[in-house]
Design a protein around this motif. Structure first.
Motif, PDB file in Angstrom:
ATOM      1  N   UNK A   1     -30.787 -31.302 -39.427  1.00  0.00           N
ATOM      2  CA  UNK A   1     -31.212 -32.648 -39.782  1.00  0.00           C
ATOM      3  C   UNK A   1     -31.621 -33.398 -38.508  1.00  0.00           C
ATOM      4  N   UNK A   2     -32.716 -34.172 -38.573  1.00  0.00           N
ATOM      5  CA  UNK A   2     -33.175 -34.870 -37.366  1.00  0.00           C
ATOM      6  C   UNK A   2     -32.135 -35.892 -36.880  1.00  0.00           C
ATOM      7  N   UNK A   3     -31.997 -35.998 -35.574  1.00  0.00           N
ATOM      8  CA  UNK A   3     -31.176 -37.071 -35.011  1.00  0.00           C
ATOM      9  C   UNK A   3     -31.961 -38.380 -35.104  1.00  0.00           C
ATOM     10  N   UNK A   4     -33.270 -38.268 -34.909  1.00  0.00           N
ATOM     11  CA  UNK A   4     -34.152 -39.438 -34.992  1.00  0.00           C
ATOM     12  C   UNK A   4     -35.534 -38.971 -35.437  1.00  0.00           C
TER      13      UNK A   4
ATOM     14  N   UNK B   1     -13.587 -24.563 -47.930  1.00  0.00           N
ATOM     15  CA  UNK B   1     -13.264 -23.960 -46.626  1.00  0.00           C
ATOM     16  C   UNK B   1     -14.385 -23.042 -46.160  1.00  0.00           C
ATOM     17  N   UNK B   2     -14.864 -22.196 -47.083  1.00  0.00           N
ATOM     18  CA  UNK B   2     -15.899 -21.222 -46.721  1.00  0.00           C
ATOM     19  C   UNK B   2     -17.209 -21.919 -46.365  1.00  0.00           C
ATOM     20  N   UNK B   3     -17.526 -22.991 -47.067  1.00  0.00           N
ATOM     21  CA  UNK B   3     -18.756 -23.714 -46.742  1.00  0.00           C
ATOM     22  C   UNK B   3     -18.630 -24.478 -45.426  1.00  0.00           C
ATOM     23  N   UNK B   4     -17.399 -24.802 -45.051  1.00  0.00           N
ATOM     24  CA  UNK B   4     -17.217 -25.511 -43.773  1.00  0.00           C
ATOM     25  C   UNK B   4     -17.271 -24.513 -42.612  1.00  0.00           C
ATOM     26  N   UNK B   5     -16.587 -23.377 -42.772  1.00  0.00           N
ATOM     27  CA  UNK B   5     -16.580 -22.418 -41.646  1.00  0.00           C
ATOM     28  C   UNK B   5     -17.814 -21.516 -41.663  1.00  0.00           C
ATOM     29  N   UNK B   6     -18.553 -21.543 -42.784  1.00  0.00           N
ATOM     30  CA  UNK B   6     -19.866 -20.876 -42.891  1.00  0.00           C
ATOM     31  C   UNK B   6     -19.835 -19.371 -42.659  1.00  0.00           C
TER      32      UNK B   6
ATOM     33  N   UNK C   1     -15.733 -30.891 -49.230  1.00  0.00           N
ATOM     34  CA  UNK C   1     -16.485 -29.721 -48.751  1.00  0.00           C
ATOM     35  C   UNK C   1     -17.969 -29.932 -48.932  1.00  0.00           C
ATOM     36  N   UNK C   2     -18.358 -30.493 -50.069  1.00  0.00           N
ATOM     37  CA  UNK C   2     -19.782 -30.709 -50.332  1.00  0.00           C
ATOM     38  C   UNK C   2     -20.382 -31.715 -49.352  1.00  0.00           C
ATOM     39  N   UNK C   3     -19.652 -32.788 -49.109  1.00  0.00           N
ATOM     40  CA  UNK C   3     -20.184 -33.817 -48.187  1.00  0.00           C
ATOM     41  C   UNK C   3     -20.380 -33.213 -46.796  1.00  0.00           C
ATOM     42  N   UNK C   4     -19.389 -32.453 -46.359  1.00  0.00           N
ATOM     43  CA  UNK C   4     -19.505 -31.833 -45.029  1.00  0.00           C
ATOM     44  C   UNK C   4     -20.666 -30.838 -44.986  1.00  0.00           C
TER      45      UNK C   4
ATOM     46  N   UNK D   1     -24.140 -32.626 -45.060  1.00  0.00           N
ATOM     47  CA  UNK D   1     -24.491 -33.441 -43.881  1.00  0.00           C
ATOM     48  C   UNK D   1     -24.482 -32.642 -42.584  1.00  0.00           C
ATOM     49  N   UNK D   2     -24.282 -31.345 -42.694  1.00  0.00           N
ATOM     50  CA  UNK D   2     -24.171 -30.580 -41.451  1.00  0.00           C
ATOM     51  C   UNK D   2     -25.385 -29.675 -41.252  1.00  0.00           C
ATOM     52  N   UNK D   3     -25.631 -29.313 -40.002  1.00  0.00           N
ATOM     53  CA  UNK D   3     -26.703 -28.372 -39.684  1.00  0.00           C
ATOM     54  C   UNK D   3     -26.267 -26.966 -40.078  1.00  0.00           C
TER      55      UNK D   3
END
Lengths: 318, 264
Positions: free
Chosen positions: A56-59, B158-163, B254-257, B260-262
């Motif tokens: 996701x872009x930082x900016x 847990x699995x989605x967080x540690x990928x 878990x879903x929110x993390x 919102x994560x790369x």
């Protein structure tokens, strides 16, 4: 309707406090084969991952087919396909099983499409061989088959020829050109093998240390690059004098390896060769240079940060 | 989400691990019946007798179910094929919940195979028996769904967080072993350890099948141990509410993390 498929504006990406892409802006238009050119670690893959929604872009903003919302971007990506880092492949499945899983996941109703794409990439006869037994080139082609399954309009490929043997490189290159010309698929391709990009691309985006330093078309590039005839003989030191005296050529430079470059009379290779021969010089190599992109890149970024190995591969000096 | 589930089912069908796991389940059940056979005649094994010995199988159920959940949610992250789902335009919500529901489906299937099937089989063959009321057995078994949902939510998140799956297996194994040890210690020291047992799936499951006070009864000319108490309302409420609340926290956290994560 605009023909801009990808519009990246002021894109920044930071990992922790490390900025890997800074204020990147560029556009990809319909029909292009656009090369992202830069050394390893320049930020090419980060930009591609951002296009794919992995990071996701930082900016800044990324627009795909004019969509910028999360939902719109996801929908736009259904018209695109990506191969980033490892190609799509479940190692314990066959090529067909891999594509069947992908077909189900993409919700493609037509089962025959699997045969079509397998044939298109030349994997129709691999049978029950699992992917773990495929060569790298076959895996790459399977990745492309998966990418083509949903008839994309835009392909984003990250280093698709990395690790391939020369035959595999030619196969992939021809396949990409065919897809662009016959299927009208727009292609964004990154590579640090510039000689390959120069055979494919219609446009270039040059990246260095996370910043876009130049964007230009292949035509603009060729105008900015000087074509020349490369000459290497059994006695290079005599070549400039002979050519100046006999043919009145003044556009000559002598390189570090003592080979000679001519910037004039580029369509008279035969005459130049005969002249040298008649004057007792045996030509060992005479050809038009095909390393425009490399040299342009070198002139763009300078020698202090980037080196060119054998004139083909770019990498950061450590 | 439906497409993600369909693709997952196809993958599970073509995964050798599925068949290894199924073989393991059959082997375990066969071994359990063999052990039963050393203590009881086959005709004496009733549904309620099986129920009173469920705790051993239940622990193994959790090992299998946790492994299945982690494999379903984690294997595509480990080989990065999940990246392609995102890049091909599948919403992260669909990727996450599609896998969660597939994992939940298989957790329930595994529960039916390892717990419900032996109960039903021996009840049909030799009757329910006298150790506990039939209705009590049904309620206690049915309420197992809540800790199972919670376990699935926790390990999916847990699995989605540690990928990845491999670290998930290790964490799952360590967690389950730790739960078992704590359960053993606490159940000896504090027979009713209150709210704690409603937060950890294995605790809740064992509490549900724990028949509590037993008494010796003389029935049909034989001395048999029978359960004195039926399952309490407070236990059922605690297990169901505790499970659902913590399950929701795990699942949506878990879903929110994940969303919102790369994903690298």
């Amino acid at each position: 309707m605009s023909d801009v498929l990808i519009d990246v504006r002021n894109f920044d990406k930071q990992f922790m406090k490390n900025t890997v892409v800074k204020d990147a802006s560029f556009q990809i238009r319909e029909g292009m084969i656009c090369g992202l050119v830069g050394p390893n670690g320049a930020g090419k893959t980060t930009i591609m991952k951002a296009l794919g929604g992995l990071i996701l872009p930082t900016k800044g903003t990324i627009s795909l087919y004019g969509e910028t919302t999360e939902k719109g971007l996801a929908h736009s990506r259904t018209r695109m396909c990506f191969i980033i880092e490892t190609p799509y492949a479940k190692q314990n499945m066959t090529a067909r099983q891999n594509l069947e899983k992908l077909r189900l996941q993409k919700g493609i109703p037509n089962k025959d499409r699997i045969d079509e794409v397998l044939k298109l990439v030349g994997l129709e006869n691999v049978g029950k061989k699992t992917v773990k037994n495929f060569s790298l080139g076959m895996k790459q082609r399977l990745g492309i088959a998966g990418a083509l399954l949903s008839k994309p309009e835009l392909m984003v490929l990250d280093e698709p020829i990395n690790g391939l043997d020369p035959e595999g490189i030619v196969e992939i290159r021809e396949l990409l050109l065919k897809l662009n010309r016959e299927e009208h698929i727009t292609i964004v391709i990154s590579s640090h093998i510039l000689s390959e990009l120069s055979l494919l691309c219609t446009d270039y985006v040059f990246i260095r240390k996370g910043e876009i330093i130049k964007t230009l078309s292949a035509d603009e590039l060729s105008k900015q690059c000087h074509e020349y005839i490369h000459i290497h003989t059994d006695n290079d030191s005599l070549v400039p004098a002979v050519l100046q005296n006999v043919l009145n050529i003044t556009g000559i430079s002598v390189e570090k390896d003592s080979s000679v470059r001519l910037y004039e009379r580029l369509d008279e290779i035969r005459l130049i060769s005969e002249t040298l021969y008649k004057n007792g010089i045996i030509p060992l190599e005479i050809h038009m240079n095909d390393a425009n992109l490399e040299e342009y890149y070198m002139s763009l970024v300078g020698d202090d940060n980037v080196q060119c190995n054998e004139g083909t591969v770019l990498s950061d000096k450590k | 989400m439906y497409n993600v589930m369909k693709a997952q089912f196809y993958q599970i069908k073509n995964d050798i691990v599925t068949y290894i796991m199924a073989f393991g389940v059959v082997l375990l059940l066969g071994f359990s019946i063999y052990l039963f056979g050393t203590d009881y005649a086959f005709s004496e094994i009733t549904g309620s007798l099986v129920f009173s010995h469920l705790s051993d199988i239940l622990v193994f159920y959790y090992f299998f179910a946790i492994a299945a959940v982690i494999r379903i949610c984690g294997v595509d992250q480990a080989d990065k094929t999940v990246n392609y789902e995102i890049m091909f335009g599948t919403k992260r919500r669909s990727i996450y919940f599609g896998r969660f529901f597939t994992a939940l489906f298989f957790s329930i299937i595994l529960f039916l195979a390892m717990i419900v099937l032996p109960l039903v089989f021996f009840s049909c063959k030799n009757g329910w028996g006298v150790i506990m009321p039939e209705k009590d057995g049904i309620i206690r078994t049915a309420f197992q769904i809540f800790p199972i949902i919670r376990m699935t939510c926790f390990y999916s998140a847990l699995t989605f967080i540690i990928k990845q799956d491999m670290a998930g297996y290790i964490i799952g194994f360590v967690f389950t072993m730790t739960e078992m040890i704590i359960n053993l210690i606490l159940s000896e020291a504090y027979p009713d350890f209150g709210v704690f047992d409603h937060v950890i799936p294995l605790f809740s499951s064992i509490q549900l099948i724990n028949l509590g006070n037993m008494s010796l009864s003389y029935i049909d000319g034989k001395d048999v141990m029978t359960a004195v108490d039926t399952v309490s309302q407070s236990l059922l409420t605690g297990v169901s509410c505790g499970s659902l609340i913590t399950a929701a926290v795990f699942l949506f956290g878990g879903y929110i993390l994940f969303s919102k994560s790369d994903v690298n």
